[in-house]
Design a protein around this motif. Sequence first.
Motif, mmCIF file in Angstrom:
data_model
loop_
_atom_site.group_PDB
_atom_site.id
_atom_site.type_symbol
_atom_site.label_atom_id
_atom_site.label_comp_id
_atom_site.label_asym_id
_atom_site.label_seq_id
_atom_site.Cartn_x
_atom_site.Cartn_y
_atom_site.Cartn_z
ATOM 1 N N PHE A 16 -1.775 0.503 5.418
ATOM 2 C CA PHE A 16 -2.972 1.008 4.742
ATOM 3 C C PHE A 16 -2.644 2.245 3.932
ATOM 4 C CE2 PHE A 16 -4.530 -1.641 8.083
ATOM 5 C CZ PHE A 16 -5.611 -2.287 7.502
ATOM 6 N N LYS A 17 -3.124 2.246 2.694
ATOM 7 C CA LYS A 17 -2.896 3.378 1.795
ATOM 8 C C LYS A 17 -4.220 4.105 1.596
ATOM 9 C CE LYS A 17 -0.927 5.700 -1.789
ATOM 10 N NZ LYS A 17 -0.540 5.082 -3.050
ATOM 11 N N MET A 18 -4.168 5.428 1.685
ATOM 12 C CA MET A 18 -5.334 6.260 1.393
ATOM 13 C C MET A 18 -4.873 7.446 0.571
ATOM 14 S SD MET A 18 -7.046 6.024 5.165
ATOM 15 C CE MET A 18 -5.516 5.538 5.926
ATOM 16 N N VAL B 257 8.638 -0.451 -1.757
ATOM 17 C CA VAL B 257 7.390 -0.407 -0.980
ATOM 18 C C VAL B 257 6.198 0.105 -1.778
ATOM 19 C CG1 VAL B 257 8.736 0.007 1.121
ATOM 20 C CG2 VAL B 257 7.635 1.949 -0.014
ATOM 21 N N HIS B 258 6.436 0.515 -3.025
ATOM 22 C CA HIS B 258 5.374 1.229 -3.754
ATOM 23 C C HIS B 258 5.289 0.740 -5.206
ATOM 24 C CE1 HIS B 258 3.347 5.445 -4.166
ATOM 25 N NE2 HIS B 258 2.771 4.558 -4.955
ATOM 26 N N VAL B 259 4.431 -0.272 -5.413
ATOM 27 C CA VAL B 259 4.287 -0.902 -6.727
ATOM 28 C C VAL B 259 2.795 -1.081 -7.033
ATOM 29 C CG1 VAL B 259 4.699 -3.064 -7.999
ATOM 30 C CG2 VAL B 259 6.502 -2.114 -6.546
ATOM 31 N N HIS B 260 2.410 -0.838 -8.274
ATOM 32 C CA HIS B 260 1.011 -1.019 -8.682
ATOM 33 C C HIS B 260 0.924 -2.106 -9.745
ATOM 34 C CE1 HIS B 260 -0.453 2.813 -6.821
ATOM 35 N NE2 HIS B 260 0.760 3.237 -7.086
ATOM 36 N N CYS B 261 0.750 -3.364 -9.319
ATOM 37 C CA CYS B 261 0.653 -4.463 -10.299
ATOM 38 C C CYS B 261 -0.636 -4.389 -11.106
ATOM 39 C CB CYS B 261 0.634 -5.817 -9.598
ATOM 40 S SG CYS B 261 2.204 -6.373 -8.984
ATOM 41 N N VAL C 209 3.827 8.975 1.006
ATOM 42 C CA VAL C 209 4.410 8.339 -0.189
ATOM 43 C C VAL C 209 4.839 9.419 -1.191
ATOM 44 C CG1 VAL C 209 2.975 6.270 0.109
ATOM 45 C CG2 VAL C 209 2.235 8.045 -1.482
ATOM 46 N N HIS C 210 5.626 9.012 -2.113
ATOM 47 C CA HIS C 210 6.134 9.837 -3.236
ATOM 48 C C HIS C 210 6.231 11.343 -2.977
ATOM 49 C CE1 HIS C 210 1.915 10.504 -4.203
ATOM 50 N NE2 HIS C 210 1.741 9.363 -4.836
ATOM 51 N N VAL C 211 7.053 11.715 -1.991
ATOM 52 C CA VAL C 211 7.312 13.137 -1.740
ATOM 53 C C VAL C 211 8.115 13.708 -2.916
ATOM 54 C CG1 VAL C 211 8.516 14.790 -0.268
ATOM 55 C CG2 VAL C 211 7.275 12.866 0.767
ATOM 56 N N SER D 169 9.741 2.967 -6.228
ATOM 57 C CA SER D 169 9.614 3.166 -7.681
ATOM 58 C C SER D 169 8.269 3.788 -8.071
ATOM 59 C CB SER D 169 9.788 1.840 -8.423
ATOM 60 O OG SER D 169 8.643 1.012 -8.260
ATOM 61 N N ASP D 170 7.203 3.542 -7.303
ATOM 62 C CA ASP D 170 5.840 3.869 -7.740
ATOM 63 C C ASP D 170 5.591 3.298 -9.146
ATOM 64 O OD1 ASP D 170 3.263 4.793 -7.756
ATOM 65 O OD2 ASP D 170 3.768 6.924 -7.707
ATOM 66 N N HIS D 171 6.052 2.063 -9.336
ATOM 67 C CA HIS D 171 5.886 1.356 -10.617
ATOM 68 C C HIS D 171 4.426 1.367 -11.067
ATOM 69 C CE1 HIS D 171 6.731 -1.903 -13.542
ATOM 70 N NE2 HIS D 171 5.589 -2.436 -13.157
HETATM 71 ZN ZN LIG Z 1 1.521 5.126 -6.408
#
Ligand SMILES: [Zn+2]
Length: 453
Positions: A145-147, A60-64, A237-239, A310-312
């Motif tokens: 939505f991400k903030m 659920v957490h990827v930064h292309c 996210v990412h606790v 992953s927070d890729h």
């Molecule tokens: Zn991230």
Amino acid sequence: MNKVDSIIKGKIVLKDKVITGEVGITEGKIVSIHEESGNLDSDNIKDFGDSYVFPGTIDVHVHCFSNPDEGFVTTSTSAAAGGITTFLDMPYDLPNPINNIDQFKKKVEQLEEEAVVDICLWGTISKTGGTDQIIPLAEAGAVAFKMSTFETDEYRFPRIPDPEILKAMKLIEETGLRAAFHSENDEIIVDMIDQYQKDGKVYPKAHNETRPPVTETSAVLKLLEFAYWTNVKLHIVHVSHPRTIDMINLFQAQGVKVSCETCYPYLLMDVEDLDKYGPIAKNNPPLREKEEVRGLWNHIKEGNIDLVSSDHAPWGAEQKTKGNDNIFLASSGMPGVEIMTPLMFNSTVSNGKLSPIDFANLMSTHPAKVFSIPGKGQISIGYDADFTVIDPNQKTVIDQTSFKSHSKLSPFDGQELDCKVISTIVRGEEVFDGENVTKNPGYGKFIAGSAAK
Ligand SMILES: [Zn+2]
């Protein structure tokens, strides 16, 4: 016998049991599931023997696009090779974040030309005055939505002021989607980093010391209270810290709709690795103490963490090496889509810490449920035929030079794992055969969120 497009055989991981059986697929969907062979007929049969056939991993957490050298082609190829069948791409793109409907539509078009696996898209809002885009973005198919409460970049990745967060939460509540937050206390961190830099304390562990646990927990506490009063579905996210999960549990008991994720580095490394690997092991929030990592694992075992992501973050060597003499100058984050699934299997199912069903929940079923992703997340009739096939009897040696992502720097390089991803299947078709990615960009589809019109 029932004729189907294709048949998958192996140890099939269903919602409540693992069967040695077969799954029938027609037009990309699961049409039948049998505990024994011989019910189905097809010209296309794949028998995976003693390997586990999981519902496809959803990251659920990827930064292309936080690095313009990356993009859908490299990330989704890398994801396919890592057993990921669907990922949710974050909205903090360079040069322009996805905070309005025009950017969103452009990104959907690009996705449909370049994706190898299926992709959902996050939306966000501008620092101020941008909440009017929330409803249109939801209707265009944003998945959530991400903030952020921490300012990474004033334009691309801003800290949203409290009045805007409240406005946004009320509107997001109307859409039924989730409001997710990068939760760190900006003021404390900025102040501590200033002081550390003045004192010349720029060694790798200074990254951990300037982001103490209270900077995460105090940011989360505020958001939980905002969610209580707005009734929005919240996602953290990412606790990185077990106390954050304790607080989430307290608010859940009061009816607050809050879910959370941790990322594989927080489970598999600790602050000593920041010393060992320097900028390569720098992420936000930072790696924590051994005892705190144990606390996270206890929450995983108790089922208090919904999912693992992953927070890729596909930084190249240039963005990492600039932090060699001053950790604060390095970019934060590390690549993950290609290694998260086998790393997590290796440290849970391989050693008996989790059952295959628990693993499927963390990596696929819960991500689909938390973000209401249509047709994904379980091996059930009517669902998309998305599978991650893992052989527990083969080994994988992580080789960062072979990553398909632009980023080829990982603290996990050289690790030997007691498993191997031998096939990734998206909507009934293999996109990775254990050695090569077998589909071209354009096969992957845009999966619209649950509020799409
Ligand atoms: Zn991230």
